[in-house]
Design a protein around this motif. Sequence first.
Motif, PDB file in Angstrom:
ATOM      1  N   LEU A 244      47.780  34.556  53.252  1.00  0.00           N
ATOM      2  CA  LEU A 244      48.680  35.662  53.549  1.00  0.00           C
ATOM      3  C   LEU A 244      49.292  36.234  52.275  1.00  0.00           C
ATOM      4  O   LEU A 244      49.471  37.459  52.156  1.00  0.00           O
ATOM      5  N   GLY A 245      49.623  35.371  51.323  1.00  0.00           N
ATOM      6  CA  GLY A 245      50.142  35.861  50.054  1.00  0.00           C
ATOM      7  C   GLY A 245      49.122  36.693  49.298  1.00  0.00           C
ATOM      8  O   GLY A 245      49.464  37.727  48.701  1.00  0.00           O
ATOM      9  N   LEU A 246      47.871  36.277  49.334  1.00  0.00           N
ATOM     10  CA  LEU A 246      46.831  37.051  48.660  1.00  0.00           C
ATOM     11  C   LEU A 246      46.592  38.381  49.364  1.00  0.00           C
ATOM     12  O   LEU A 246      46.368  39.411  48.719  1.00  0.00           O
ATOM     13  N   LEU A 247      46.637  38.380  50.706  1.00  0.00           N
ATOM     14  CA  LEU A 247      46.514  39.642  51.439  1.00  0.00           C
ATOM     15  C   LEU A 247      47.691  40.570  51.131  1.00  0.00           C
ATOM     16  O   LEU A 247      47.520  41.795  51.044  1.00  0.00           O
ATOM     17  N   ALA A 248      48.884  39.987  50.978  1.00  0.00           N
ATOM     18  CA  ALA A 248      50.038  40.808  50.601  1.00  0.00           C
ATOM     19  C   ALA A 248      49.838  41.424  49.218  1.00  0.00           C
ATOM     20  O   ALA A 248      50.208  42.588  48.985  1.00  0.00           O
ATOM     21  N   ALA A 249      49.235  40.666  48.296  1.00  0.00           N
ATOM     22  CA  ALA A 249      48.944  41.215  46.971  1.00  0.00           C
ATOM     23  C   ALA A 249      47.936  42.362  47.074  1.00  0.00           C
ATOM     24  O   ALA A 249      48.102  43.412  46.431  1.00  0.00           O
ATOM     25  N   GLY A 250      46.896  42.184  47.898  1.00  0.00           N
ATOM     26  CA  GLY A 250      45.934  43.267  48.092  1.00  0.00           C
ATOM     27  C   GLY A 250      46.564  44.481  48.745  1.00  0.00           C
ATOM     28  O   GLY A 250      46.274  45.632  48.364  1.00  0.00           O
ATOM     29  N   GLY A 251      47.436  44.258  49.732  1.00  0.00           N
ATOM     30  CA  GLY A 251      48.119  45.383  50.363  1.00  0.00           C
ATOM     31  C   GLY A 251      49.039  46.113  49.404  1.00  0.00           C
ATOM     32  O   GLY A 251      49.150  47.347  49.450  1.00  0.00           O
ATOM     33  N   TYR A 298      40.053  42.289  43.877  1.00  0.00           N
ATOM     34  CA  TYR A 298      40.371  42.852  42.552  1.00  0.00           C
ATOM     35  C   TYR A 298      41.520  42.084  41.903  1.00  0.00           C
ATOM     36  O   TYR A 298      41.503  41.825  40.693  1.00  0.00           O
ATOM     37  N   ALA A 299      42.527  41.703  42.700  1.00  0.00           N
ATOM     38  CA  ALA A 299      43.638  40.934  42.153  1.00  0.00           C
ATOM     39  C   ALA A 299      43.198  39.534  41.741  1.00  0.00           C
ATOM     40  O   ALA A 299      43.704  38.982  40.762  1.00  0.00           O
ATOM     41  N   LEU A 300      42.245  38.952  42.481  1.00  0.00           N
ATOM     42  CA  LEU A 300      41.739  37.625  42.105  1.00  0.00           C
ATOM     43  C   LEU A 300      41.009  37.643  40.774  1.00  0.00           C
ATOM     44  O   LEU A 300      41.058  36.676  40.013  1.00  0.00           O
ATOM     45  N   GLY A 301      40.291  38.721  40.488  1.00  0.00           N
ATOM     46  CA  GLY A 301      39.559  38.794  39.226  1.00  0.00           C
ATOM     47  C   GLY A 301      38.120  39.228  39.354  1.00  0.00           C
ATOM     48  O   GLY A 301      37.655  40.044  38.537  1.00  0.00           O
ATOM     49  N   PRO A 302      37.327  38.738  40.330  1.00  0.00           N
ATOM     50  CA  PRO A 302      35.914  39.142  40.365  1.00  0.00           C
ATOM     51  C   PRO A 302      35.707  40.587  40.783  1.00  0.00           C
ATOM     52  O   PRO A 302      34.690  41.186  40.444  1.00  0.00           O
ATOM     53  N   PRO A 348      48.025  36.368  42.069  1.00  0.00           N
ATOM     54  CA  PRO A 348      47.513  35.131  42.688  1.00  0.00           C
ATOM     55  C   PRO A 348      48.339  33.901  42.340  1.00  0.00           C
ATOM     56  O   PRO A 348      48.383  32.941  43.118  1.00  0.00           O
ATOM     57  N   LEU A 349      49.025  33.928  41.184  1.00  0.00           N
ATOM     58  CA  LEU A 349      49.904  32.796  40.867  1.00  0.00           C
ATOM     59  C   LEU A 349      51.103  32.751  41.803  1.00  0.00           C
ATOM     60  O   LEU A 349      51.496  31.681  42.282  1.00  0.00           O
ATOM     61  N   LEU A 350      51.682  33.918  42.070  1.00  0.00           N
ATOM     62  CA  LEU A 350      52.808  33.956  43.005  1.00  0.00           C
ATOM     63  C   LEU A 350      52.378  33.610  44.415  1.00  0.00           C
ATOM     64  O   LEU A 350      53.157  33.036  45.184  1.00  0.00           O
ATOM     65  N   ALA A 351      51.139  33.956  44.769  1.00  0.00           N
ATOM     66  CA  ALA A 351      50.655  33.607  46.108  1.00  0.00           C
ATOM     67  C   ALA A 351      50.556  32.100  46.302  1.00  0.00           C
ATOM     68  O   ALA A 351      50.619  31.622  47.440  1.00  0.00           O
ATOM     69  N   GLY A 352      50.396  31.333  45.227  1.00  0.00           N
ATOM     70  CA  GLY A 352      50.299  29.883  45.338  1.00  0.00           C
ATOM     71  C   GLY A 352      51.634  29.168  45.349  1.00  0.00           C
ATOM     72  O   GLY A 352      51.667  27.945  45.549  1.00  0.00           O
ATOM     73  N   GLY A 424      39.979  28.419  41.662  1.00  0.00           N
ATOM     74  CA  GLY A 424      40.610  28.268  40.351  1.00  0.00           C
ATOM     75  C   GLY A 424      42.096  28.597  40.368  1.00  0.00           C
ATOM     76  O   GLY A 424      42.921  27.832  39.852  1.00  0.00           O
ATOM     77  N   TRP A 425      42.461  29.750  40.970  1.00  0.00           N
ATOM     78  CA  TRP A 425      43.868  30.130  41.011  1.00  0.00           C
ATOM     79  C   TRP A 425      44.695  29.158  41.846  1.00  0.00           C
ATOM     80  O   TRP A 425      45.780  28.740  41.430  1.00  0.00           O
ATOM     81  N   SER A 426      44.195  28.824  43.039  1.00  0.00           N
ATOM     82  CA  SER A 426      44.964  27.913  43.888  1.00  0.00           C
ATOM     83  C   SER A 426      45.006  26.506  43.313  1.00  0.00           C
ATOM     84  O   SER A 426      46.026  25.809  43.423  1.00  0.00           O
ATOM     85  N   GLY A 427      43.916  26.056  42.669  1.00  0.00           N
ATOM     86  CA  GLY A 427      43.929  24.736  42.051  1.00  0.00           C
ATOM     87  C   GLY A 427      44.873  24.639  40.874  1.00  0.00           C
ATOM     88  O   GLY A 427      45.385  23.561  40.565  1.00  0.00           O
ATOM     89  N   ALA A 428      45.137  25.763  40.215  1.00  0.00           N
ATOM     90  CA  ALA A 428      46.057  25.746  39.081  1.00  0.00           C
ATOM     91  C   ALA A 428      47.516  25.731  39.509  1.00  0.00           C
ATOM     92  O   ALA A 428      48.390  25.360  38.710  1.00  0.00           O
ATOM     93  N   VAL A 429      47.802  26.124  40.761  1.00  0.00           N
ATOM     94  CA  VAL A 429      49.196  26.252  41.196  1.00  0.00           C
ATOM     95  C   VAL A 429      49.556  25.244  42.282  1.00  0.00           C
ATOM     96  O   VAL A 429      50.596  24.580  42.203  1.00  0.00           O
TER      97      VAL A 429
END
Length: 483
Positions: A244-251, A298-302, A348-352, A424-429
Amino acid sequence: MTQLMGRPILSLPDDLGTRSPLADLLVGARTALLALSVIAVPVLGLWVLTPYGDITARGALRLSCALWLLGHGAPLGRGAGAPFTLTPLLLTAVSLGLLRRAGARAGARTPRSAGAWRAALPVGVGYLAVAALAVAECSGPEAVLRAEPAADLFAVAAVTVTGLAWGHCAAHGVPRRALPAAVTARLRAWTPALPAAVTARLRAWTPALPAAVTARLRAWTPADWAPPQDAAAALRRAAGSWLLGLLAAGGLLLTTAIALGTAGRSAAGLADGPAGVLGLLLGCTLLLPNAVLWAAAYALGPGFAVGTGTAVSPADTHLGAVPEFPLLTLVPTGTPGTAGQAVLATLPLLAGVVPALLLGRAASGRGTDRPWHPAGTAAVAFAAVLAVSAAAAVAAWISGGALGSGRMSALGPGPWQAAVTAAGWSGAVVPPGALLARWILARSGAEPRPATTPAGWARHRAARLRRTLHHLVTRLADLSRTR
């Protein structure tokens, strides 16, 4: 007679309080027709507003059936065998919601038993009957988007089973079956051997560590490494909150692009009258969830692709000719600067943060007075990382597709790139954040009395800091769980 006419036809119970299979069959057909009406009503309305168009009423109905099939992930063909597989996810969400409701109602009428799922079988048959009529309507040579009967019926059946199973689980809970005795015996025989070997190796490797650390390592048992009993619910909450946090970032990115972009002027230039504007608005609305998922990638990186040989990402963007469509005018044509990339990296860091707080709160034993072991906390956190990685791959796969052959045969983010970057992003946070939140919440307790020595004063200040962080983390976790 008045009482009989006032009753719903599809909800007539018999003397035993159950319903006949025919009534459930009609419920499934009604559910499919309701989902079909979501797209058929605006399409027929646009046909009425365009009196001089070449399309007939049956052609408008056929187009509605084709879009409804696309909403189930059914592949269609356009022109000389060109694939058309871009799924409008808004129609998918509507269909799944209606199927879940029908499955929950069918499951609520039957007691929880091994054969409770049979109540939803006539509902699914009725839904597939309407799908078969839609496929037959779109199979003629005069159809603009032609159906592929076998593949389309299989796709509709998959969505039907998913929605009805979701509703059945909502009514009766997720079924949990015990493993066979041979499997559990094998696991019990194999599991203790690995921690024993690991602890023995650690004893050989750590002769120079303090005695307290080595005693702690030797005291660990295989039960310490196992996740707790209530880990499944915490894992679902953590994975869901991260998505949901990642979807909020995309929105957020999509809203910013719409506010600063030229989608409105593009729609006004492409449309021919009010009917054209409404048609473009309908198309953009149906693909809005797809655009949110593309912005999240796009926010994730790929990033994502708009045709073969193209790439749209924060690191590299190269595009060719893009079809004239208002949503595609929002695609960035260049790479953001260093400040823009830094802002994108924080999303993505804030989403974690929220899943880390939820896992840390559950691991601290708040409300149960039974804290998890750090090893069990880390195991649940990494399981959440794997879950969000798989969910990111599925979301990237269903949001893409093709609009034809050749260059437009590849649209959307790549599934494996989205899975790797999400992991990668979720594993880092998530794992370190969960362990830190657990430590803060578990160590907080009664504040010690201040001492006059420097060491006692330092311990006093450290305890106050832990207590402040405890209140902050607890408050954030409660707010995120409430929302």
